[in-house]
Design a protein around this motif. Structure first.
Motif, short mmCIF file in Angstrom:
data_model
loop_
_atom_site.label_atom_id
_atom_site.label_comp_id
_atom_site.label_asym_id
_atom_site.label_seq_id
_atom_site.Cartn_x
_atom_site.Cartn_y
_atom_site.Cartn_z
N VAL A 12 0.85 -1.19 0.00
CA VAL A 12 0.00 0.00 0.00
C VAL A 12 0.88 1.24 0.00
N LEU A 13 0.71 2.03 -1.02
CA LEU A 13 1.45 3.27 -1.16
C LEU A 13 0.55 4.40 -0.69
N VAL A 14 1.03 5.17 0.24
CA VAL A 14 0.26 6.31 0.73
C VAL A 14 0.58 7.48 -0.17
N VAL A 15 -0.43 7.99 -0.85
CA VAL A 15 -0.26 9.13 -1.74
C VAL A 15 -0.75 10.37 -0.99
N ARG A 16 0.10 11.32 -0.91
CA ARG A 16 -0.24 12.54 -0.18
C ARG A 16 -0.18 13.74 -1.12
N ASP A 17 -1.30 14.39 -1.29
CA ASP A 17 -1.28 15.64 -2.03
C ASP A 17 -1.57 16.81 -1.11
#
Length: 110
Positions: A12-17
């Protein structure tokens, strides 16, 4: 299967914008009129709070969303929960699902 196999990275890659959103809100605040400032100040505070959340919290939310959408409501670290999580996300290995499940259960216990 070898006992000396290299462990797989967590999937699981946590994508943070949120940092980009914070920067955009700060820029908007620089040129905002008096009527816009209170709303932008509030939005900036919310975005900064979101940006400060640790990756583990986001992963736990992701796990709980997968379990809830599958109809599972029990403890996150049960065998049934891990099975449900792997069915919801077929790309997860058993190790990954178990790791996320334990992390989620620990977070929910606090």
């Amino acid at each position: 299967m070898s006992m000396f196999r290299k462990p797989q990275p967590l999937a699981v890659l946590v994508v943070r914008d949120a940092p980009d959103v914070v920067a955009d809100l700060r820029r908007a605040l620089e040129t905002a009129g008096e009527a816009e400032r209170p709303g932008l100040d509030r939005a900036l505070a919310l975005a900064e709070r979101s940006a400060a959340r640790p990756d583990a919290e986001l992963r736990c939310r992701w796990v709980r969303q997968r379990l809830d959408s599958s109809g599972y409501t029990g403890p996150a670290d049960s065998v049934e929960a891990i099975k449900t999580l792997r069915q919801a996300e077929p790309g997860l290995s058993l190790l990954q699902a178990a790791t996320y499940a334990k992390e989620t259960a620990a977070a929910e216990a606090c």
